[in-house]
Design a protein around this motif. Structure first.
Motif, PDB file in Angstrom:
ATOM      1  N   MET A   1       0.846  -1.205   0.000  1.00  0.00           N
ATOM      2  CA  MET A   1       0.000   0.000   0.000  1.00  0.00           C
ATOM      3  C   MET A   1       0.879   1.252   0.000  1.00  0.00           C
ATOM      4  O   MET A   1       1.900   1.285   0.667  1.00  0.00           O
ATOM      5  CB  MET A   1      -0.876  -0.007   1.252  1.00  0.00           C
ATOM      6  N   TRP A   2       0.481   2.268  -0.723  1.00  0.00           N
ATOM      7  CA  TRP A   2       1.206   3.548  -0.762  1.00  0.00           C
ATOM      8  C   TRP A   2       1.120   4.187   0.630  1.00  0.00           C
ATOM      9  O   TRP A   2       0.027   4.326   1.188  1.00  0.00           O
ATOM     10  CB  TRP A   2       0.548   4.446  -1.807  1.00  0.00           C
ATOM     11  N   ARG A   3       2.282   4.571   1.178  1.00  0.00           N
ATOM     12  CA  ARG A   3       2.282   5.016   2.567  1.00  0.00           C
ATOM     13  C   ARG A   3       3.016   6.347   2.712  1.00  0.00           C
ATOM     14  O   ARG A   3       4.143   6.497   2.225  1.00  0.00           O
ATOM     15  CB  ARG A   3       2.958   3.952   3.434  1.00  0.00           C
ATOM     16  N   ALA A   4       2.371   7.309   3.357  1.00  0.00           N
ATOM     17  CA  ALA A   4       2.989   8.608   3.619  1.00  0.00           C
ATOM     18  C   ALA A   4       3.230   8.738   5.114  1.00  0.00           C
ATOM     19  O   ALA A   4       2.281   8.667   5.907  1.00  0.00           O
ATOM     20  CB  ALA A   4       2.094   9.739   3.129  1.00  0.00           C
ATOM     21  N   LEU A  22     -12.002  12.949  -1.897  1.00  0.00           N
ATOM     22  CA  LEU A  22     -11.346  11.881  -2.670  1.00  0.00           C
ATOM     23  C   LEU A  22     -10.246  11.182  -1.865  1.00  0.00           C
ATOM     24  O   LEU A  22     -10.218   9.953  -1.747  1.00  0.00           O
ATOM     25  CB  LEU A  22     -10.750  12.481  -3.954  1.00  0.00           C
ATOM     26  N   ALA A  23      -9.327  11.965  -1.270  1.00  0.00           N
ATOM     27  CA  ALA A  23      -8.196  11.383  -0.542  1.00  0.00           C
ATOM     28  C   ALA A  23      -8.686  10.610   0.682  1.00  0.00           C
ATOM     29  O   ALA A  23      -8.186   9.519   0.984  1.00  0.00           O
ATOM     30  CB  ALA A  23      -7.218  12.477  -0.124  1.00  0.00           C
ATOM     31  N   GLY A  24      -9.655  11.166   1.392  1.00  0.00           N
ATOM     32  CA  GLY A  24     -10.173  10.515   2.584  1.00  0.00           C
ATOM     33  C   GLY A  24     -10.866   9.195   2.260  1.00  0.00           C
ATOM     34  O   GLY A  24     -10.655   8.185   2.937  1.00  0.00           O
ATOM     35  N   LYS A  25     -11.682   9.205   1.198  1.00  0.00           N
ATOM     36  CA  LYS A  25     -12.368   7.972   0.797  1.00  0.00           C
ATOM     37  C   LYS A  25     -11.357   6.919   0.374  1.00  0.00           C
ATOM     38  O   LYS A  25     -11.497   5.746   0.701  1.00  0.00           O
ATOM     39  CB  LYS A  25     -13.344   8.266  -0.354  1.00  0.00           C
ATOM     40  N   ALA A  26     -10.332   7.370  -0.350  1.00  0.00           N
ATOM     41  CA  ALA A  26      -9.303   6.426  -0.811  1.00  0.00           C
ATOM     42  C   ALA A  26      -8.571   5.819   0.383  1.00  0.00           C
ATOM     43  O   ALA A  26      -8.204   4.649   0.380  1.00  0.00           O
ATOM     44  CB  ALA A  26      -8.317   7.128  -1.739  1.00  0.00           C
ATOM     45  N   ARG A  27      -8.368   6.614   1.419  1.00  0.00           N
ATOM     46  CA  ARG A  27      -7.696   6.101   2.612  1.00  0.00           C
ATOM     47  C   ARG A  27      -8.597   5.095   3.340  1.00  0.00           C
ATOM     48  O   ARG A  27      -8.148   4.042   3.768  1.00  0.00           O
ATOM     49  CB  ARG A  27      -7.322   7.251   3.558  1.00  0.00           C
ATOM     50  N   ASP A  28      -9.898   5.430   3.434  1.00  0.00           N
ATOM     51  CA  ASP A  28     -10.849   4.505   4.056  1.00  0.00           C
ATOM     52  C   ASP A  28     -10.878   3.169   3.324  1.00  0.00           C
ATOM     53  O   ASP A  28     -11.058   2.115   3.927  1.00  0.00           O
ATOM     54  CB  ASP A  28     -12.261   5.108   4.063  1.00  0.00           C
ATOM     55  N   LYS A  29     -10.710   3.227   2.001  1.00  0.00           N
ATOM     56  CA  LYS A  29     -10.768   1.994   1.199  1.00  0.00           C
ATOM     57  C   LYS A  29      -9.434   1.260   1.178  1.00  0.00           C
ATOM     58  O   LYS A  29      -9.310   0.215   0.539  1.00  0.00           O
ATOM     59  CB  LYS A  29     -11.169   2.332  -0.245  1.00  0.00           C
ATOM     60  N   LEU A 143       1.172  22.303   5.523  1.00  0.00           N
ATOM     61  CA  LEU A 143       0.255  22.501   4.391  1.00  0.00           C
ATOM     62  C   LEU A 143       0.909  22.068   3.085  1.00  0.00           C
ATOM     63  O   LEU A 143       0.262  21.487   2.210  1.00  0.00           O
ATOM     64  CB  LEU A 143      -0.191  23.966   4.300  1.00  0.00           C
ATOM     65  N   ALA A 144       2.198  22.321   2.965  1.00  0.00           N
ATOM     66  CA  ALA A 144       2.924  21.910   1.752  1.00  0.00           C
ATOM     67  C   ALA A 144       2.939  20.387   1.640  1.00  0.00           C
ATOM     68  O   ALA A 144       2.750  19.832   0.550  1.00  0.00           O
ATOM     69  CB  ALA A 144       4.345  22.469   1.783  1.00  0.00           C
ATOM     70  N   ALA A 145       3.123  19.697   2.767  1.00  0.00           N
ATOM     71  CA  ALA A 145       3.105  18.230   2.751  1.00  0.00           C
ATOM     72  C   ALA A 145       1.727  17.728   2.333  1.00  0.00           C
ATOM     73  O   ALA A 145       1.604  16.759   1.571  1.00  0.00           O
ATOM     74  CB  ALA A 145       3.477  17.680   4.128  1.00  0.00           C
ATOM     75  N   MET A 146       0.682  18.401   2.804  1.00  0.00           N
ATOM     76  CA  MET A 146      -0.680  18.002   2.428  1.00  0.00           C
ATOM     77  C   MET A 146      -0.904  18.196   0.938  1.00  0.00           C
ATOM     78  O   MET A 146      -1.519  17.366   0.272  1.00  0.00           O
ATOM     79  CB  MET A 146      -1.714  18.802   3.216  1.00  0.00           C
ATOM     80  N   VAL A 147      -0.389  19.286   0.406  1.00  0.00           N
ATOM     81  CA  VAL A 147      -0.504  19.543  -1.037  1.00  0.00           C
ATOM     82  C   VAL A 147       0.181  18.422  -1.818  1.00  0.00           C
ATOM     83  O   VAL A 147      -0.383  17.848  -2.755  1.00  0.00           O
ATOM     84  CB  VAL A 147       0.125  20.916  -1.386  1.00  0.00           C
ATOM     85  N   LEU A 148       1.397  18.111  -1.408  1.00  0.00           N
ATOM     86  CA  LEU A 148       2.165  17.067  -2.093  1.00  0.00           C
ATOM     87  C   LEU A 148       1.449  15.719  -2.025  1.00  0.00           C
ATOM     88  O   LEU A 148       1.294  15.024  -3.039  1.00  0.00           O
ATOM     89  CB  LEU A 148       3.555  16.975  -1.437  1.00  0.00           C
ATOM     90  N   ILE A 149       0.980  15.352  -0.833  1.00  0.00           N
ATOM     91  CA  ILE A 149       0.344  14.046  -0.653  1.00  0.00           C
ATOM     92  C   ILE A 149      -0.973  13.989  -1.422  1.00  0.00           C
ATOM     93  O   ILE A 149      -1.275  12.990  -2.083  1.00  0.00           O
ATOM     94  CB  ILE A 149       0.140  13.745   0.852  1.00  0.00           C
ATOM     95  N   ASP A 150      -1.749  15.066  -1.378  1.00  0.00           N
ATOM     96  CA  ASP A 150      -3.021  15.096  -2.119  1.00  0.00           C
ATOM     97  C   ASP A 150      -2.783  14.888  -3.608  1.00  0.00           C
ATOM     98  O   ASP A 150      -3.486  14.119  -4.269  1.00  0.00           O
ATOM     99  CB  ASP A 150      -3.743  16.429  -1.884  1.00  0.00           C
ATOM    100  N   ALA A 151      -1.784  15.574  -4.139  1.00  0.00           N
ATOM    101  CA  ALA A 151      -1.489  15.467  -5.574  1.00  0.00           C
ATOM    102  C   ALA A 151      -1.093  14.037  -5.937  1.00  0.00           C
ATOM    103  O   ALA A 151      -1.460  13.538  -7.007  1.00  0.00           O
ATOM    104  CB  ALA A 151      -0.380  16.448  -5.950  1.00  0.00           C
ATOM    105  N   CYS A 152      -0.365  13.364  -5.045  1.00  0.00           N
ATOM    106  CA  CYS A 152       0.054  11.979  -5.302  1.00  0.00           C
ATOM    107  C   CYS A 152      -1.110  11.000  -5.185  1.00  0.00           C
ATOM    108  O   CYS A 152      -1.312  10.147  -6.059  1.00  0.00           O
ATOM    109  CB  CYS A 152       1.143  11.548  -4.312  1.00  0.00           C
ATOM    110  N   VAL A 153      -1.875  11.143  -4.106  1.00  0.00           N
ATOM    111  CA  VAL A 153      -2.906  10.148  -3.797  1.00  0.00           C
ATOM    112  C   VAL A 153      -3.931  10.023  -4.930  1.00  0.00           C
ATOM    113  O   VAL A 153      -4.352   8.921  -5.269  1.00  0.00           O
ATOM    114  CB  VAL A 153      -3.595  10.514  -2.464  1.00  0.00           C
ATOM    115  N   ARG A 154      -4.299  11.147  -5.534  1.00  0.00           N
ATOM    116  CA  ARG A 154      -5.330  11.067  -6.573  1.00  0.00           C
ATOM    117  C   ARG A 154      -4.850  10.314  -7.801  1.00  0.00           C
ATOM    118  O   ARG A 154      -5.653   9.864  -8.617  1.00  0.00           O
ATOM    119  CB  ARG A 154      -5.863  12.453  -6.951  1.00  0.00           C
TER     120      ARG A 154
END
Ligand code: SAH
Length: 238
Positions: A1-4, A22-29, A143-154
């Protein structure tokens, strides 16, 4: 699993927006996992000190190399191949190409700076990749880490509904995306461009390409120049 894993003095900021939509649902799944790590847990003194005054003087505080390195070494055990990324305004600007590469890997370890920044020796000794999310200064790396992770997760396969929505969007081909419209057909006297209602897929595709090119040329001369250079190279390579 992709892990941050995220090293921060504000672990309570996470998941924050990464827990929604989107990111939250993907994490739940179970498409990805998030592991916030409190940097203070890796300080050895009673006051859990993570920073000290800058060598050479000047304002603010600097994050200590020893505490940060201890946190990184604990998070990244042996055989952990995840890139270690320090969010920093002095880093390489983040691009969709880097996001794509990160999304197709095992995940990432994000290190969030605070205060004036991080002791340079920790950056070198732990091989940190410095990434900036833009030419402006935030108060911290979270916030920058959240931006980076969001861009990756999708971009993790299966996270976005339609595979083609990632294939067509801005930057995918080096251009900004074409404009979008939806019903009503007439809104405040403005009509949807007729070609989009024609049902002619070839014409629609040509119009969108032309729009993508003209907005890129007008809004982002830097991207446009790079796009032309790539086209030119492809042409000479045959
Ligand atoms: N004194 C530093 C700014 C520190 S800002 C300088 O002038 O370069 C505090 C922290 O916020 C940084 O360590 C970094 O982790 C984060 N940060 C600020 N702006 C950022 C940006 N544009 N991209 C990524 N991280 C950023």
């Amino acid at each position: 699993m992709w892990r941050a894993s995220v090293i921060t003095i504000f672990p309570e900021m996470f998941p924050g927006p990464l827990g929604a939509s989107l990111a939250g649902k993907a994490r739940d799944k179970g498409f990805w996992a998030l592991d916030p790590v409190d940097l203070r847990d890796h300080a050895l003194d009673r006051h859990r000190t993570v920073d000290d005054t800058p060598a050479g003087g000047g304002p603010g505080m600097v994050m200590k190399a020893d505490v940060l390195a201890r946190a990184i070494d604990t998070v990244a055990g042996e055989g952990d191949l995840r890139p270690r990324i320090l969010l920093s305004p002095a880093g390489v600007p983040l691009t969709q190409a880097r996001v794509r590469a990160l999304a197709s890997g095992p995940g990432l370890i994000a290190i969030c700076g605070r205060f004036e920044g991080v002791d340079e020796r920790a950056i070198a000794a732990r091989g940190l990749e410095e990434i900036s999310i833009g030419d402006y200064v935030l108060s911290g790396g979270e916030l920058a880490a959240m931006v980076l992770i969001d861009a990756c997760v999708r971009l993790i396969p299966g996270v976005m509904g339609k595979a083609e929505s990632a294939a067509e969007e801005s930057f995918a081909h080096g251009l900004l995306e074409y404009p979008h419209y939806t019903r009503p057909q007439i809104w405040e006297d403005h009509a949807i461009p007729e070609v989009l209602l024609s049902g002619d897929h070839g014409k629609v595709a040509a119009w969108r390409q032309e729009q993508a090119e003209s907005r890129t040329r007008a809004r982002r001369p830097d991207l446009w120049a790079r796009y032309l250079a790539v086209l030119g190279r492809k042409a000479t390579e045959g």
